[in-house]
Design a protein around this motif. Structure first.
Motif, PDB file in Angstrom:
ATOM      1  N   LYS A   8       0.835  -1.210   0.000  1.00  0.00           N
ATOM      2  CA  LYS A   8       0.000   0.000   0.000  1.00  0.00           C
ATOM      3  C   LYS A   8       0.872   1.264   0.000  1.00  0.00           C
ATOM      4  O   LYS A   8       0.515   2.272  -0.615  1.00  0.00           O
ATOM      5  CB  LYS A   8      -0.936  -0.014   1.205  1.00  0.00           C
ATOM      6  CG  LYS A   8      -2.049  -1.040   1.059  1.00  0.00           C
ATOM      7  CD  LYS A   8      -2.956  -1.058   2.283  1.00  0.00           C
ATOM      8  CE  LYS A   8      -4.045  -2.113   2.097  1.00  0.00           C
ATOM      9  NZ  LYS A   8      -4.814  -2.337   3.320  1.00  0.00           N
ATOM     10  N   ILE A   9       1.999   1.224   0.672  1.00  0.00           N
ATOM     11  CA  ILE A   9       2.924   2.375   0.650  1.00  0.00           C
ATOM     12  C   ILE A   9       3.476   2.573  -0.760  1.00  0.00           C
ATOM     13  O   ILE A   9       3.512   3.692  -1.279  1.00  0.00           O
ATOM     14  CB  ILE A   9       4.042   2.171   1.700  1.00  0.00           C
ATOM     15  CG1 ILE A   9       3.469   2.443   3.102  1.00  0.00           C
ATOM     16  CG2 ILE A   9       5.240   3.078   1.413  1.00  0.00           C
ATOM     17  CD1 ILE A   9       4.437   2.198   4.238  1.00  0.00           C
ATOM     18  N   ILE A  10       3.876   1.478  -1.404  1.00  0.00           N
ATOM     19  CA  ILE A  10       4.393   1.573  -2.782  1.00  0.00           C
ATOM     20  C   ILE A  10       3.330   2.171  -3.699  1.00  0.00           C
ATOM     21  O   ILE A  10       3.618   3.015  -4.560  1.00  0.00           O
ATOM     22  CB  ILE A  10       4.817   0.175  -3.289  1.00  0.00           C
ATOM     23  CG1 ILE A  10       6.040  -0.321  -2.526  1.00  0.00           C
ATOM     24  CG2 ILE A  10       5.098   0.207  -4.799  1.00  0.00           C
ATOM     25  CD1 ILE A  10       6.279  -1.821  -2.671  1.00  0.00           C
ATOM     26  N   GLU A  21      13.145   5.803  -5.633  1.00  0.00           N
ATOM     27  CA  GLU A  21      12.247   4.867  -6.317  1.00  0.00           C
ATOM     28  C   GLU A  21      12.778   4.629  -7.721  1.00  0.00           C
ATOM     29  O   GLU A  21      13.244   5.550  -8.398  1.00  0.00           O
ATOM     30  CB  GLU A  21      10.829   5.455  -6.390  1.00  0.00           C
ATOM     31  CG  GLU A  21       9.837   4.548  -7.098  1.00  0.00           C
ATOM     32  CD  GLU A  21       8.420   5.121  -7.107  1.00  0.00           C
ATOM     33  OE1 GLU A  21       8.234   6.322  -6.791  1.00  0.00           O
ATOM     34  OE2 GLU A  21       7.498   4.349  -7.419  1.00  0.00           O
ATOM     35  N   ASP A  22      12.708   3.372  -8.147  1.00  0.00           N
ATOM     36  CA  ASP A  22      12.920   3.072  -9.564  1.00  0.00           C
ATOM     37  C   ASP A  22      11.894   2.022  -9.971  1.00  0.00           C
ATOM     38  O   ASP A  22      10.902   1.820  -9.261  1.00  0.00           O
ATOM     39  CB  ASP A  22      14.389   2.686  -9.855  1.00  0.00           C
ATOM     40  CG  ASP A  22      14.837   1.404  -9.169  1.00  0.00           C
ATOM     41  OD1 ASP A  22      13.975   0.546  -8.856  1.00  0.00           O
ATOM     42  OD2 ASP A  22      16.052   1.235  -8.964  1.00  0.00           O
ATOM     43  N   VAL A  27      12.378   3.014  -1.584  1.00  0.00           N
ATOM     44  CA  VAL A  27      13.064   3.273  -0.311  1.00  0.00           C
ATOM     45  C   VAL A  27      12.364   4.431   0.381  1.00  0.00           C
ATOM     46  O   VAL A  27      12.077   5.463  -0.241  1.00  0.00           O
ATOM     47  CB  VAL A  27      14.557   3.627  -0.530  1.00  0.00           C
ATOM     48  CG1 VAL A  27      15.250   3.880   0.806  1.00  0.00           C
ATOM     49  CG2 VAL A  27      15.271   2.520  -1.314  1.00  0.00           C
ATOM     50  N   PHE A  28      12.074   4.254   1.681  1.00  0.00           N
ATOM     51  CA  PHE A  28      11.357   5.299   2.417  1.00  0.00           C
ATOM     52  C   PHE A  28      11.822   5.291   3.864  1.00  0.00           C
ATOM     53  O   PHE A  28      12.441   4.340   4.348  1.00  0.00           O
ATOM     54  CB  PHE A  28       9.836   5.083   2.319  1.00  0.00           C
ATOM     55  CG  PHE A  28       9.346   3.742   2.819  1.00  0.00           C
ATOM     56  CD1 PHE A  28       9.559   2.580   2.080  1.00  0.00           C
ATOM     57  CD2 PHE A  28       8.673   3.635   4.022  1.00  0.00           C
ATOM     58  CE1 PHE A  28       9.115   1.341   2.535  1.00  0.00           C
ATOM     59  CE2 PHE A  28       8.224   2.408   4.490  1.00  0.00           C
ATOM     60  CZ  PHE A  28       8.452   1.261   3.738  1.00  0.00           C
ATOM     61  N   GLU A  29      11.498   6.386   4.568  1.00  0.00           N
ATOM     62  CA  GLU A  29      11.922   6.503   5.970  1.00  0.00           C
ATOM     63  C   GLU A  29      11.102   5.581   6.855  1.00  0.00           C
ATOM     64  O   GLU A  29       9.872   5.495   6.706  1.00  0.00           O
ATOM     65  CB  GLU A  29      11.748   7.953   6.453  1.00  0.00           C
ATOM     66  CG  GLU A  29      12.759   8.903   5.847  1.00  0.00           C
ATOM     67  CD  GLU A  29      12.656  10.305   6.445  1.00  0.00           C
ATOM     68  OE1 GLU A  29      11.853  10.524   7.370  1.00  0.00           O
ATOM     69  OE2 GLU A  29      13.376  11.189   5.953  1.00  0.00           O
ATOM     70  N   ASP A  30      11.788   4.926   7.803  1.00  0.00           N
ATOM     71  CA  ASP A  30      11.072   4.140   8.809  1.00  0.00           C
ATOM     72  C   ASP A  30      10.282   5.092   9.704  1.00  0.00           C
ATOM     73  O   ASP A  30      10.769   6.153  10.103  1.00  0.00           O
ATOM     74  CB  ASP A  30      12.055   3.322   9.642  1.00  0.00           C
ATOM     75  CG  ASP A  30      11.366   2.224  10.432  1.00  0.00           C
ATOM     76  OD1 ASP A  30      11.595   1.037  10.130  1.00  0.00           O
ATOM     77  OD2 ASP A  30      10.581   2.556  11.361  1.00  0.00           O
ATOM     78  N   GLN A  45       7.920  -5.783  -6.014  1.00  0.00           N
ATOM     79  CA  GLN A  45       7.316  -7.114  -6.065  1.00  0.00           C
ATOM     80  C   GLN A  45       7.101  -7.619  -4.643  1.00  0.00           C
ATOM     81  O   GLN A  45       7.984  -7.475  -3.793  1.00  0.00           O
ATOM     82  CB  GLN A  45       8.297  -8.022  -6.816  1.00  0.00           C
ATOM     83  CG  GLN A  45       7.956  -9.480  -6.833  1.00  0.00           C
ATOM     84  CD  GLN A  45       9.101 -10.291  -7.469  1.00  0.00           C
ATOM     85  OE1 GLN A  45      10.122  -9.731  -7.866  1.00  0.00           O
ATOM     86  NE2 GLN A  45       8.917 -11.580  -7.560  1.00  0.00           N
ATOM     87  N   HIS A  46       5.935  -8.195  -4.365  1.00  0.00           N
ATOM     88  CA  HIS A  46       5.693  -8.705  -3.013  1.00  0.00           C
ATOM     89  C   HIS A  46       6.429 -10.022  -2.799  1.00  0.00           C
ATOM     90  O   HIS A  46       6.103 -11.035  -3.405  1.00  0.00           O
ATOM     91  CB  HIS A  46       4.197  -8.892  -2.740  1.00  0.00           C
ATOM     92  CG  HIS A  46       3.946  -9.331  -1.327  1.00  0.00           C
ATOM     93  ND1 HIS A  46       3.789  -8.434  -0.287  1.00  0.00           N
ATOM     94  CD2 HIS A  46       3.897 -10.558  -0.773  1.00  0.00           C
ATOM     95  CE1 HIS A  46       3.631  -9.103   0.842  1.00  0.00           C
ATOM     96  NE2 HIS A  46       3.689 -10.393   0.573  1.00  0.00           N
TER      97      HIS A  46
END
Ligand code: AMP
Length: 113
Positions: A8-10, A21-22, A27-30, A45-46
């Motif tokens: 959901k974040i992606i 992001e590519d 990549v995001f902050e914890d 990909q999950h």
């Protein structure tokens, strides 16, 4: 995966502080950082956890490490950094979408507790 927090974040359905992001990596902050730099590096990909990595999906895991190396260079993490992937509940995994914690900006102990 319909019910996966990181999927959901992606998808942008849950907000995050995006760092990078590519096509295949996000990549995001914890949300609860344990170091001055605490990013989560995930495949789009999950994949639930590390023991589901196999020859058909390991390319994206290799690419995550390329991204981490690039971020470390861009962020000038010359004093060092730590990468952690908790696999399974006993190891502390709480979100079952494989992720690699990128931690930096303070000293770290080893072995970790
Ligand atoms: P782990 O315990 O290794 O599965 O790591 C999961 C990480 O996800 C933890 O460090 C949490 O703080 C982090 N986390 C949980 N929910 C969010 C969120 N909505 N945004 C960013 N990070 C999150």
């Amino acid at each position: 995966m319909n019910d996966c927090l990181f999927c959901k974040i992606i998808a942008g359905e849950i907000p995050s502080k995006k760092i990078y992001e590519d096509d295949t990596v996000f990549v995001f902050e914890d949300i609860a950082p344990t170091a001055p730099i605490h990013y989560l590096c995930i495949p789009k990909q999950h994949i639930s956890k590390l023991n589901e990595v196999n020859e058909s999906n390991s390319g994206v895991i290799a690419h995550i490490y390329e991204v981490i190396a690039k971020l470390a260079k861009d962020l000038d993490l010359k004093d060092g950094f730590r990468v952690v992937s908790n696999c399974g509940e006993q190891a502390g995994q709480s979100v079952f979408h494989i992720h690699f914690h990128l931690l930096a900006g303070r000293p770290f102990q080893w072995p970790a507790g």
